[in-house]
Design a protein around this motif. Sequence first.
Motif, PDB file in Angstrom:
ATOM      1  N   ASP A 139      56.093  38.202  42.739  1.00 24.53           N
ATOM      2  CA  ASP A 139      56.660  38.810  43.121  1.00 24.53           C
ATOM      3  C   ASP A 139      56.134  39.942  44.053  1.00 24.53           C
ATOM      4  N   LEU A 140      54.920  39.334  45.271  1.00 21.68           N
ATOM      5  CA  LEU A 140      54.721  40.156  45.789  1.00 21.68           C
ATOM      6  C   LEU A 140      54.995  40.514  47.486  1.00 21.68           C
ATOM      7  N   GLU A 141      55.534  41.645  47.832  1.00 24.43           N
ATOM      8  CA  GLU A 141      56.359  41.432  48.989  1.00 24.43           C
ATOM      9  C   GLU A 141      55.929  42.483  49.623  1.00 24.43           C
ATOM     10  N   VAL A 142      55.202  42.374  51.007  1.00 18.46           N
ATOM     11  CA  VAL A 142      54.949  42.897  53.000  1.00 18.46           C
ATOM     12  C   VAL A 142      55.480  43.522  53.098  1.00 18.46           C
ATOM     13  N   ASP A 143      56.291  44.889  53.451  1.00 20.10           N
ATOM     14  CA  ASP A 143      56.725  45.596  54.704  1.00 20.10           C
ATOM     15  C   ASP A 143      56.048  46.098  55.840  1.00 20.10           C
ATOM     16  N   THR A 144      55.198  44.840  56.653  1.00 17.45           N
ATOM     17  CA  THR A 144      54.262  45.157  57.639  1.00 17.45           C
ATOM     18  C   THR A 144      55.356  46.204  58.697  1.00 17.45           C
ATOM     19  N   LEU A 145      56.179  46.523  59.053  1.00 18.79           N
ATOM     20  CA  LEU A 145      56.634  46.814  60.062  1.00 18.79           C
ATOM     21  C   LEU A 145      56.437  49.232  58.917  1.00 18.79           C
ATOM     22  N   PHE A 150      54.587  46.311  48.200  1.00 14.16           N
ATOM     23  CA  PHE A 150      55.412  45.911  46.680  1.00 14.16           C
ATOM     24  C   PHE A 150      55.390  45.450  45.457  1.00 14.16           C
ATOM     25  N   MET A 151      55.841  45.264  44.390  1.00 12.06           N
ATOM     26  CA  MET A 151      54.975  44.517  43.056  1.00 12.06           C
ATOM     27  C   MET A 151      56.523  43.989  42.356  1.00 12.06           C
ATOM     28  N   ASN A 152      57.523  43.462  42.307  1.00 13.09           N
ATOM     29  CA  ASN A 152      58.181  43.263  41.726  1.00 13.09           C
ATOM     30  C   ASN A 152      59.583  44.380  41.497  1.00 13.09           C
ATOM     31  N   GLY A 153      59.297  44.962  42.355  1.00 13.22           N
ATOM     32  CA  GLY A 153      60.057  45.790  43.430  1.00 13.22           C
ATOM     33  C   GLY A 153      59.141  47.331  43.622  1.00 13.22           C
ATOM     34  N   LEU A 156      53.186  49.653  45.941  1.00 14.92           N
ATOM     35  CA  LEU A 156      51.759  50.093  45.086  1.00 14.92           C
ATOM     36  C   LEU A 156      51.312  50.931  46.065  1.00 14.92           C
ATOM     37  N   GLU A 157      50.883  51.819  45.816  1.00 17.66           N
ATOM     38  CA  GLU A 157      49.455  52.767  46.559  1.00 17.66           C
ATOM     39  C   GLU A 157      48.433  51.804  46.830  1.00 17.66           C
ATOM     40  N   MET A 158      48.312  51.673  47.987  1.00 14.70           N
ATOM     41  CA  MET A 158      47.521  50.937  48.547  1.00 14.70           C
ATOM     42  C   MET A 158      47.154  51.642  50.031  1.00 14.70           C
ATOM     43  N   THR A 159      45.719  51.324  51.019  1.00 16.48           N
ATOM     44  CA  THR A 159      45.664  51.983  51.570  1.00 16.48           C
ATOM     45  C   THR A 159      46.005  51.541  52.805  1.00 16.48           C
ATOM     46  N   ARG A 160      45.484  52.289  54.478  1.00 20.11           N
ATOM     47  CA  ARG A 160      46.035  51.046  55.606  1.00 20.11           C
ATOM     48  C   ARG A 160      45.554  50.348  55.134  1.00 20.11           C
ATOM     49  N   ALA A 200      33.727  44.006  49.613  1.00 17.94           N
ATOM     50  CA  ALA A 200      34.418  44.867  48.593  1.00 17.94           C
ATOM     51  C   ALA A 200      36.033  45.069  48.481  1.00 17.94           C
ATOM     52  N   HIS A 201      36.100  44.844  49.575  1.00 15.89           N
ATOM     53  CA  HIS A 201      37.748  45.098  50.018  1.00 15.89           C
ATOM     54  C   HIS A 201      38.782  43.834  49.404  1.00 15.89           C
ATOM     55  N   ILE A 202      38.495  42.651  49.389  1.00 15.21           N
ATOM     56  CA  ILE A 202      38.444  41.531  48.278  1.00 15.21           C
ATOM     57  C   ILE A 202      38.651  41.987  47.537  1.00 15.21           C
ATOM     58  N   ASN A 203      38.128  42.588  46.583  1.00 24.35           N
ATOM     59  CA  ASN A 203      37.741  42.694  45.311  1.00 24.35           C
ATOM     60  C   ASN A 203      39.187  44.148  44.792  1.00 24.35           C
ATOM     61  N   GLN A 204      39.102  44.657  45.078  1.00 23.51           N
ATOM     62  CA  GLN A 204      39.026  45.618  45.007  1.00 23.51           C
ATOM     63  C   GLN A 204      41.441  45.405  45.586  1.00 23.51           C
ATOM     64  N   LEU A 205      41.403  44.601  46.122  1.00 23.45           N
ATOM     65  CA  LEU A 205      42.406  43.620  46.301  1.00 23.45           C
ATOM     66  C   LEU A 205      43.041  43.387  45.202  1.00 23.45           C
ATOM     67  N   ARG A 206      42.168  42.016  43.979  1.00 25.11           N
ATOM     68  CA  ARG A 206      42.400  41.714  42.994  1.00 25.11           C
ATOM     69  C   ARG A 206      42.711  42.299  42.387  1.00 25.11           C
ATOM     70  N   LYS A 207      41.857  43.913  42.067  1.00 24.83           N
ATOM     71  CA  LYS A 207      42.034  44.520  40.931  1.00 24.83           C
ATOM     72  C   LYS A 207      43.603  45.121  41.063  1.00 24.83           C
ATOM     73  N   ARG A 208      43.787  45.855  42.344  1.00 24.06           N
ATOM     74  CA  ARG A 208      45.092  46.748  43.155  1.00 24.06           C
ATOM     75  C   ARG A 208      46.487  45.367  42.259  1.00 24.06           C
ATOM     76  N   LEU A 209      45.810  44.013  42.601  1.00 21.42           N
ATOM     77  CA  LEU A 209      47.450  43.752  42.765  1.00 21.42           C
ATOM     78  C   LEU A 209      47.290  42.421  40.768  1.00 21.42           C
ATOM     79  N   ASN A 210      46.003  42.833  40.107  1.00 16.98           N
ATOM     80  CA  ASN A 210      45.716  42.444  38.567  1.00 16.98           C
ATOM     81  C   ASN A 210      46.191  40.820  39.065  1.00 16.98           C
ATOM     82  N   LEU A 211      45.075  40.418  39.600  1.00 19.53           N
ATOM     83  CA  LEU A 211      45.858  38.442  40.414  1.00 19.53           C
ATOM     84  C   LEU A 211      44.093  38.307  39.273  1.00 19.53           C
TER      85      LEU A 211
END
Length: 235
Positions: A139-145, A150-153, A156-160, A200-211
């Motif tokens: 359900d996760l999509e990343v628009d790299t451009l 996006f999660m389920n459409g 998500l607010e995320m840092t660069r 630290a950033h990996i832990n933040q990603l896991r929490k932000r994406l609810n992994l």
Amino acid sequence: MSLQKNCIAILEDDPLAAEVLKSAFQSAGMEYQYFSNLTDLKAVLPAKNFSLLMLDWQLPDGTADEVIHLVRDEMQWQVPIIVQSIYEDEDKVVNALSLGADEYLIKPLRQSETVARAQAMIRRAGIDVQQQLWVKAGDLEVDTLNQKVFMNGEQLEMTRIQIKLIAYLLQHIDVPLSREHLLRNVWDKKSLPETRTVDAHINQLRKRLNLDSHSVLKIDSVHGYGYCCRLQQEA
């Protein structure tokens, strides 16, 4: 970095060999820029969007591995690279490919085959660039451009850095990546933080994406090394 259609960089110190390549590409309607030494090519690379690098291995001022290192490790540029050389022993071939070259051709080159290989690589590179603009996992999509996640459409607010990190991980599914590798390829080269920043950033990603254990996407720790992004089958 975008690709400039059919613009090839030819690095070759032998004038006769260079003329063979220039004639072959010109006959095929492919633009090129010729360089007789490493220094001149390295000076223009940051400002040029070549679609292919055609590199002689042995030059008066060094070897092609310097260009490969600059392109792959410093610029993070996935432009196709063909190395041409008089050396045909297996160790030299393996070394060039391991450094990041895509093809290794033995001199003297066959013109039609060389042009065909170059055209095929440029086509594949164009396809790869388009495919990398959107990276998906469950359900996760990343628009790299546009640097959006996006999660389920829903966006998500995320840092660069978070966006660059998750995009890079998704582009390397099932590939163990060291902390040092992630720092080199995700963070700003001019101000590389310490490796613990990756944790630290990996832990933040896991929490932000609810992994969690039930998620399709997993970012697994590789003990004493780094991380590996995986996709697991849904139950």
